[in-house]
Design a protein around this motif. Structure first.
Motif, mmCIF file in Angstrom:
data_model
loop_
_atom_site.group_PDB
_atom_site.id
_atom_site.type_symbol
_atom_site.label_atom_id
_atom_site.label_comp_id
_atom_site.label_asym_id
_atom_site.label_seq_id
_atom_site.Cartn_x
_atom_site.Cartn_y
_atom_site.Cartn_z
ATOM 1 N N ILE A 151 1.073 -0.831 0.071
ATOM 2 C CA ILE A 151 -0.075 -0.218 0.068
ATOM 3 C C ILE A 151 0.857 1.511 0.110
ATOM 4 N N GLU A 152 2.261 1.453 0.952
ATOM 5 C CA GLU A 152 3.023 2.324 1.068
ATOM 6 C C GLU A 152 3.728 2.618 -0.319
ATOM 7 N N LEU A 153 3.892 1.256 -1.170
ATOM 8 C CA LEU A 153 4.659 1.486 -2.682
ATOM 9 C C LEU A 153 3.553 1.944 -3.237
ATOM 10 N N MET A 154 2.360 1.573 -3.716
ATOM 11 C CA MET A 154 1.163 1.966 -4.405
ATOM 12 C C MET A 154 1.408 3.752 -4.052
ATOM 13 N N LYS A 155 0.873 3.974 -2.793
ATOM 14 C CA LYS A 155 0.763 5.724 -2.168
ATOM 15 C C LYS A 155 1.828 6.186 -2.822
ATOM 16 N N LYS A 156 2.784 5.926 -3.177
ATOM 17 C CA LYS A 156 3.988 6.816 -3.617
ATOM 18 C C LYS A 156 4.153 6.800 -5.035
ATOM 19 N N ASN A 157 3.607 5.650 -5.722
ATOM 20 C CA ASN A 157 3.803 5.562 -6.973
ATOM 21 C C ASN A 157 2.436 5.401 -7.701
ATOM 22 N N PRO A 158 1.724 6.383 -7.894
ATOM 23 C CA PRO A 158 0.246 6.617 -8.223
ATOM 24 C C PRO A 158 0.302 6.356 -10.199
ATOM 25 N N GLY A 159 -0.672 4.968 -10.228
ATOM 26 C CA GLY A 159 -0.333 5.053 -11.976
ATOM 27 C C GLY A 159 0.966 4.452 -12.579
ATOM 28 N N LYS A 160 2.112 3.957 -11.645
ATOM 29 C CA LYS A 160 3.651 3.437 -11.916
ATOM 30 C C LYS A 160 3.182 2.283 -12.209
ATOM 31 N N TYR A 161 2.119 1.215 -11.619
ATOM 32 C CA TYR A 161 1.629 -0.240 -11.994
ATOM 33 C C TYR A 161 1.057 -0.548 -12.569
ATOM 34 N N ASN A 162 0.040 -1.360 -13.372
ATOM 35 C CA ASN A 162 -0.510 -1.575 -13.647
ATOM 36 C C ASN A 162 -1.144 -3.983 -13.061
ATOM 37 N N PHE A 163 -2.611 -3.844 -13.259
ATOM 38 C CA PHE A 163 -2.831 -4.729 -12.753
ATOM 39 C C PHE A 163 -3.296 -5.655 -13.647
ATOM 40 N N ALA A 164 -3.473 -7.250 -13.565
ATOM 41 C CA ALA A 164 -4.106 -7.610 -14.760
ATOM 42 C C ALA A 164 -5.623 -7.735 -14.248
ATOM 43 N N SER A 165 -6.074 -8.024 -15.463
ATOM 44 C CA SER A 165 -7.771 -9.213 -15.165
ATOM 45 C C SER A 165 -7.891 -9.969 -16.192
ATOM 46 N N ALA A 166 -9.120 -10.847 -15.522
ATOM 47 C CA ALA A 166 -9.702 -12.285 -16.749
ATOM 48 C C ALA A 166 -10.421 -10.677 -18.142
ATOM 49 N N GLY A 167 -10.020 -9.623 -17.398
ATOM 50 C CA GLY A 167 -10.984 -9.434 -18.339
ATOM 51 C C GLY A 167 -12.140 -7.545 -18.375
ATOM 52 N N SER A 168 -12.588 -7.101 -18.546
ATOM 53 C CA SER A 168 -13.323 -5.564 -17.829
ATOM 54 C C SER A 168 -14.933 -6.036 -17.065
ATOM 55 N N GLY A 169 -15.096 -5.363 -16.919
ATOM 56 C CA GLY A 169 -15.648 -6.692 -15.561
ATOM 57 C C GLY A 169 -15.698 -7.774 -15.103
ATOM 58 N N THR A 170 -14.582 -8.746 -14.854
ATOM 59 C CA THR A 170 -14.762 -9.637 -14.477
ATOM 60 C C THR A 170 -14.686 -9.497 -12.828
ATOM 61 N N VAL A 171 -14.366 -10.262 -11.948
ATOM 62 C CA VAL A 171 -14.591 -10.285 -10.414
ATOM 63 C C VAL A 171 -12.581 -9.324 -10.284
ATOM 64 N N HIS A 172 -12.130 -9.988 -11.263
ATOM 65 C CA HIS A 172 -10.414 -9.647 -11.110
ATOM 66 C C HIS A 172 -10.470 -8.203 -11.193
ATOM 67 N N HIS A 173 -10.895 -7.541 -12.292
ATOM 68 C CA HIS A 173 -11.039 -6.059 -12.122
ATOM 69 C C HIS A 173 -11.557 -5.222 -11.181
ATOM 70 N N LEU A 174 -12.779 -5.445 -10.489
ATOM 71 C CA LEU A 174 -13.752 -5.133 -9.590
ATOM 72 C C LEU A 174 -13.070 -5.254 -8.524
ATOM 73 N N ALA A 175 -12.155 -6.761 -7.951
ATOM 74 C CA ALA A 175 -11.052 -6.691 -6.839
ATOM 75 C C ALA A 175 -10.386 -5.443 -7.186
ATOM 76 N N GLY A 176 -10.047 -4.915 -7.683
ATOM 77 C CA GLY A 176 -9.010 -3.746 -7.745
ATOM 78 C C GLY A 176 -9.216 -2.710 -7.863
ATOM 79 N N GLU A 177 -10.480 -2.220 -8.612
ATOM 80 C CA GLU A 177 -10.943 -1.455 -8.259
ATOM 81 C C GLU A 177 -11.850 -1.291 -6.647
ATOM 82 N N LEU A 178 -12.291 -2.594 -6.360
ATOM 83 C CA LEU A 178 -12.376 -2.116 -4.639
ATOM 84 C C LEU A 178 -10.894 -2.143 -3.594
ATOM 85 N N PHE A 179 -9.890 -2.559 -3.927
ATOM 86 C CA PHE A 179 -8.701 -2.153 -3.601
ATOM 87 C C PHE A 179 -8.839 -0.777 -3.289
#
Length: 331
Positions: A151-179
């Motif tokens: 969390i500290e790393l993500m806060k210090k580097n907004p937008g630098k890192y990316n996360f993969a999902s099984a597709g837009s609208g999948t639970v993998h995607h929304l899990a990231g959005e909820l996080f």
């Protein structure tokens, strides 16, 4: 007094009952004989993902139990909605079944022009597995090794890192959005055409991290190829016992799982649906499948028919709220 009017009503009632029995009898016989040919499980994701991890062993077990081949037909695309559309239009004869997932309760709030309705176009049959999500990172690309560091790393580097999902609208995607909502971070979303392709790129170092179902991540975590940051469950998993939950890490409300299920196209005769429920219950209670499920991080949900249908409705409502709060869109 039993007058002529009563007699007419009585006669009509008896005729209706007789007609019902005439129609019901062939259906009952048909269900007893089913299946008489190959049965298809339509999987709306590419091979190699979490859906396959459960659908294929179940298909093999049902083949053994019923003496007819159960096959998997992978139809990936658009977060599982392409395959769902195909399944919704399949003949309701008991020979095509839809392998759905949590993703399909998210789709109604993400896709505005779906040509099917997850609650009206299908009959809920069974939740076959329920797997917690786990946050995994490629250790060559992300230095964090626990939730606090991450969390500290993500806060210090907004937008630098990316996360993969099984597709837009999948639970993998929304899990990231909820996080992101709960931690006040920003991580770029990269959608794929299924969990399998997403995992391949994560392992290859093309992607930084993934909010993934434990079924596909556990083997890679245990092999040391990925680092698990935390599990989005209320308890640790026997599949990765040393990985803490987000609750332990200070995020008590971050709980996400991916369930996998069987649906029948609307109109499938009830006797056949009922028989499938009985056979699935039998299959899921075999030592072979119990062992596979445990290795994949899932227990047996024991949700069938209407009880499973209520879970579908609840998840449609839950994920609609997350979509609105996050502003998630189809990338």
């Amino acid at each position: 007094m039993f007058n002529q009017k009563n007699k007419s009503v009585f006669s009509l009632s008896m005729l209706k009952k007789a007609a019902f029995l005439v129609c019901a009898a062939p259906l009952a016989v048909f269900a007893q004989e089913w299946p008489v040919k190959q049965v298809t499980f339509l999987n709306p994701f590419p091979a190699g993902g979490g859906t396959d991890a459960f659908a294929r062993p179940l298909a093999a077990q049902l083949t053994e139990q019923l003496g007819k081949q159960f096959i998997i037909d992978n139809r990936g695309g658009a977060g599982g909605t392409v395959g769902a559309s195909v399944a919704a239009k399949a003949a309701p004869d008991g020979y095509t079944w839809f392998i759905g997932a949590t993703h399909h309760t998210i789709a109604p709030s993400m896709y505005k022009n779906l040509d099917y309705d997850i609650e009206k176009s299908f009959i809920p049959v069974a939740m076959i597995a329920n797997v917690p999500q786990v946050l995994v990172v490629n250790p060559q690309r992300v230095s964090a090794r626990n939730a606090k560091e991450f969390i500290e790393l993500m806060k210090k580097n907004p937008g630098k890192y990316n996360f993969a999902s099984a597709g837009s609208g999948t639970v993998h995607h929304l899990a990231g959005e909820l996080f992101k909502i709960q931690t006040g971070t920003f991580i770029t979303h990269i959608p794929y055409r299924g969990a399998g392709p997403a995992m391949n790129d994560l392992l290859a170092g093309q992607i930084d991290l993934e909010f993934d179902g434990l079924a596909t991540s556990a083997p890679q975590i245990n092999a040391g190829k990925l680092v698990a940051i935390a599990l989005a469950s209320n308890k640790r998993s026997p599949a990765i016992p040393n990985v803490p939950t987000f609750k332990e890490a200070g995020l008590p409300d971050y709980e996400v799982s991916t369930w996998y299920s069987i649906f029948a196209p609307a109109g499938t005769p009830k006797p056949i649906v009922d028989k499938m429920i009985v056979e699935v219950q039998k299959a899921l209670n075999t030592p072979k499948l119990k062992s596979i499920w445990e290795k994949n991080g899932s227990d047996t949900p024991n949700l069938y028919g209407e009880a499973f249908g209520k879970q579908v409705r609840a998840d449609v409502v839950r994920w609609s709220s997350v979509v609105k709060k996050s502003g998630a869109t189809l990338d």
